[in-house]
Design a protein around this motif. Structure first.
Motif, PDB file in Angstrom:
ATOM      1  N   UNK A  61     -34.197  -8.295 -17.292  1.00 38.78           N
ATOM      2  CA  UNK A  61     -34.975  -8.568 -16.081  1.00 38.78           C
ATOM      3  C   UNK A  61     -34.688  -7.556 -14.973  1.00 38.78           C
ATOM      4  N   UNK A  62     -33.417  -7.269 -14.726  1.00 39.93           N
ATOM      5  CA  UNK A  62     -33.065  -6.294 -13.689  1.00 39.93           C
ATOM      6  C   UNK A  62     -33.583  -4.915 -14.063  1.00 39.93           C
ATOM      7  N   UNK A  63     -33.381  -4.543 -15.312  1.00 38.26           N
ATOM      8  CA  UNK A  63     -33.791  -3.225 -15.791  1.00 38.26           C
ATOM      9  C   UNK A  63     -35.299  -3.056 -15.679  1.00 38.26           C
ATOM     10  N   UNK A  64     -36.056  -4.055 -16.131  1.00 39.79           N
ATOM     11  CA  UNK A  64     -37.513  -3.973 -16.083  1.00 39.79           C
ATOM     12  C   UNK A  64     -38.011  -3.879 -14.644  1.00 39.79           C
ATOM     13  N   UNK A  65     -37.423  -4.656 -13.752  1.00 42.19           N
ATOM     14  CA  UNK A  65     -37.842  -4.616 -12.347  1.00 42.19           C
ATOM     15  C   UNK A  65     -37.554  -3.245 -11.734  1.00 42.19           C
ATOM     16  N   UNK A  66     -36.406  -2.668 -12.086  1.00 46.26           N
ATOM     17  CA  UNK A  66     -36.046  -1.346 -11.565  1.00 46.26           C
ATOM     18  C   UNK A  66     -37.054  -0.297 -12.004  1.00 46.26           C
ATOM     19  N   UNK A  67     -37.395  -0.276 -13.291  1.00 42.67           N
ATOM     20  CA  UNK A  67     -38.340   0.726 -13.795  1.00 42.67           C
ATOM     21  C   UNK A  67     -39.752   0.468 -13.281  1.00 42.67           C
ATOM     22  N   UNK A  68     -40.133  -0.804 -13.188  1.00 40.70           N
ATOM     23  CA  UNK A  68     -41.457  -1.117 -12.661  1.00 40.70           C
ATOM     24  C   UNK A  68     -41.611  -0.588 -11.240  1.00 40.70           C
ATOM     25  N   UNK A  69     -40.570  -0.752 -10.437  1.00 41.38           N
ATOM     26  CA  UNK A  69     -40.607  -0.237  -9.072  1.00 41.38           C
ATOM     27  C   UNK A  69     -40.731   1.274  -9.027  1.00 41.38           C
ATOM     28  N   UNK A  70     -40.003   1.970  -9.900  1.00 38.15           N
ATOM     29  CA  UNK A  70     -40.082   3.429  -9.959  1.00 38.15           C
ATOM     30  C   UNK A  70     -41.503   3.880 -10.298  1.00 38.15           C
ATOM     31  N   UNK A  71     -42.119   3.222 -11.288  1.00 38.79           N
ATOM     32  CA  UNK A  71     -43.450   3.645 -11.722  1.00 38.79           C
ATOM     33  C   UNK A  71     -44.513   3.332 -10.673  1.00 38.79           C
ATOM     34  N   UNK A  72     -44.372   2.225  -9.963  1.00 37.46           N
ATOM     35  CA  UNK A  72     -45.326   1.915  -8.898  1.00 37.46           C
ATOM     36  C   UNK A  72     -45.269   2.970  -7.794  1.00 37.46           C
ATOM     37  N   UNK A  73     -44.067   3.412  -7.456  1.00 37.03           N
ATOM     38  CA  UNK A  73     -43.933   4.442  -6.417  1.00 37.03           C
ATOM     39  C   UNK A  73     -44.577   5.755  -6.832  1.00 37.03           C
ATOM     40  N   UNK A  74     -44.640   5.989  -8.147  1.00 36.14           N
ATOM     41  CA  UNK A  74     -45.294   7.204  -8.638  1.00 36.14           C
ATOM     42  C   UNK A  74     -46.809   7.069  -8.655  1.00 36.14           C
ATOM     43  N   UNK A  75     -47.324   5.855  -8.501  1.00 33.14           N
ATOM     44  CA  UNK A  75     -48.763   5.658  -8.485  1.00 33.14           C
ATOM     45  C   UNK A  75     -49.326   5.001  -9.724  1.00 33.14           C
ATOM     46  N   UNK A  76     -48.474   4.566 -10.638  1.00 35.21           N
ATOM     47  CA  UNK A  76     -48.936   3.846 -11.821  1.00 35.21           C
ATOM     48  C   UNK A  76     -49.331   2.416 -11.443  1.00 35.21           C
ATOM     49  N   UNK A  77     -50.286   1.870 -12.173  1.00 32.41           N
ATOM     50  CA  UNK A  77     -50.585   0.445 -12.108  1.00 32.41           C
ATOM     51  C   UNK A  77     -49.686  -0.251 -13.115  1.00 32.41           C
ATOM     52  N   UNK A  78     -48.832  -1.152 -12.648  1.00 30.19           N
ATOM     53  CA  UNK A  78     -47.758  -1.700 -13.489  1.00 30.19           C
ATOM     54  C   UNK A  78     -47.978  -3.190 -13.712  1.00 30.19           C
ATOM     55  N   UNK A  79     -47.859  -3.603 -14.968  1.00 34.92           N
ATOM     56  CA  UNK A  79     -47.884  -5.015 -15.341  1.00 34.92           C
ATOM     57  C   UNK A  79     -46.526  -5.370 -15.931  1.00 34.92           C
ATOM     58  N   UNK A  80     -45.914  -6.416 -15.400  1.00 30.82           N
ATOM     59  CA  UNK A  80     -44.603  -6.840 -15.890  1.00 30.82           C
ATOM     60  C   UNK A  80     -44.732  -8.069 -16.794  1.00 30.82           C
TER      61      UNK A  80
END
Length: 441
Positions: A61-80
């Protein structure tokens, strides 16, 4: 259980994928390296953070949230929460192919012994017990080069068209996360990829990049067998049906499947990794429980091993006058297949860009003995290439050779890849792979 021949059929149907032009791989590499140089301090910080906080299968859970945040900042549309704890990050850049780039999220229930300043002291509750965890397989390296690859490609949007589909997959270590994502609609809720790429770090020299045409790793099947005996006092064995004796016979007898039924020229492994029975020296228990892993490269051998395990377990129980054993199939995945033509195309681009440490093993060479559930995406119809990346400094490897020792390998509590060269090599290979299929002049 999946029918492995489907993997070969799908791979055959996708045997000739078209690839885009790559006019100047060295110029592309220079641009990738410029992004890596600029971003590397934060990539190292990300790597150390992930390394210090490993989470096991379906608990990431922590790992997924960390990577999801990184990808959103890059401009990706992220689904968790795809397939449990998985993430899907989509970035569209005009018309073109959809290209999957995958990383794993999970660590292992291992107490780290590397002595690194950022070593894991993390714990998680596993089966009701607080357990130390470690990224002993290198998935922390993979997650970091996954982010680095996204950063490089977004800085080079003029060089490719299409859709990036960056997948953070849970539970690779239990070869069950890819299947969970597919069952949660991965290729129906999101675009089905035209191509797919992933990579793995290993105890090879840094700078080495390895490709394997065709079958590249083994099928994996995990089983649990419960032998049902009859408990009694330890002084009265005639009143019992001893499940420990049954299990002991099975451990020995089942190896005759490998040695006497499977073609000696074919790869097959039967390992009993767990044997639990009893609570005291003077009590014959009611049951014994064994857990097995089966490994194979070919569908015929895979079926031979499965059938042989059942036949042997049934025979052991019958010989003891016991009820039929309970055989539970826990999880598994087919062998991993690299599309040969796509492999050759990508390898040629990477070799032209980075130089002579890029090797390609032909389709007729034996596949590796390990397993990888990226194969589920291939079976689902995604032509793919899985790349091997060296992660240990050549001088360090030479030191082990001089001492007559082998270096720590994946899953060892001492496994500690050299992060910067490994992360750079993985990001270079994956970025160039995407440009090979989606690049523009």
């Amino acid at each position: 259980m999946k029918k492995s021949p489907l993997l070969l059929l799908l791979a055959g149907l996708a045997a000739s994928p078209a690839v885009a032009a790559t006019p100047d791989p060295k110029a592309d590499l220079a641009r990738i390296d410029a992004v890596l140089d600029k971003n590397y301090p934060q990539l190292q910080a990300l790597y150390e953070d992930i390394h210090a906080h490993p989470e096991v299968a379906f608990q990431e859970t922590r790992t997924a949230a960390l990577l999801a945040g990184k990808m959103r900042k890059l401009g990706f549309t992220v689904t968790e929460k795809v397939g449990g704890t998985g993430i899907v990050a989509i970035y569209r850049n005009g018309d073109g192919p959809t290209v999957l780039v995958r990383t794993e999220l999970d660590g292992l229930p291992v107490l780290e012994k590397t002595g690194l300043p950022y070593a894991s002291h993390y714990t998680q509750e596993i089966d009701g017990k607080v357990t130390p965890t470690m990224h002993a397989c290198g998935h922390d390296i993979h997650m970091t080069w996954w982010v680095a690859t996204a950063e490089a490609l977004l800085a080079m949007k003029d060089r490719w068209h299409g859709t990036l589909m960056f997948i953070g997959q849970p539970a690779e270590e239990t070869v069950s996360g890819a299947k969970a994502m597919l069952e949660d609609g991965l290729f129906t809720r999101f675009p089905k990829p035209d191509y797919g790429f992933a990579a793995h770090v290993g105890p090879d020299a840094t700078g080495n990049v390895r490709f394997k045409e065709g079958m590249s790793s083994s099928a994996s099947d995990q089983l649990r067998i419960t032998f049902k005996g009859k408990g009694a006092h330890g002084s009265m064995p005639a009143s019992s049906i001893d499940p420990i004796v049954m299990g002991g016979h099975f451990v020995s007898d089942v190896q005759s499947i490998r040695s006497r039924e499977v073609d000696p020229a074919k790869f097959g492994v039967i390992t009993v990794g767990s044997f639990h029975a009893g609570t005291a020296a003077n009590i014959i228990p009611d049951t014994s429980v064994l857990q097995l892993t089966l490994r194979s490269h070919e569908p015929k051998v895979r079926q031979q091993l499965m059938d042989g395990v059942k036949k042997t377990a049934d025979a052991v129980s019958a010989m003891a006058g016991a009820p039929d054993p309970q055989i539970d199939y826990l999880y598994g995945t087919a062998a991993l297949y690299n599309d040969p033509k796509l492999t050759d195309s990508v390898a040629a681009v990477v070799r032209e860009a980075v130089g002579g440490n890029v090797t390609v093993e032909s389709e007729d060479k034996p596949a590796a003995s390990g397993s990888e559930d990226y194969s589920e995406f291939v079976t689902a119809g995604v032509p793919s290439v899985f790349v091997g990346i060296g992660g240990v400094d050549a001088d360090v490897l030479a030191g082990y050779v001089k001492k007559g020792e082998k270096p720590p390998v994946n899953h060892s509590p001492f496994f500690a890849p050299d992060p910067e060269p490994a992360i750079r090599a993985g990001a270079q290979a994956l970025s160039l792979a995407v440009l090979t299929v989606a690049g523009t002049e």
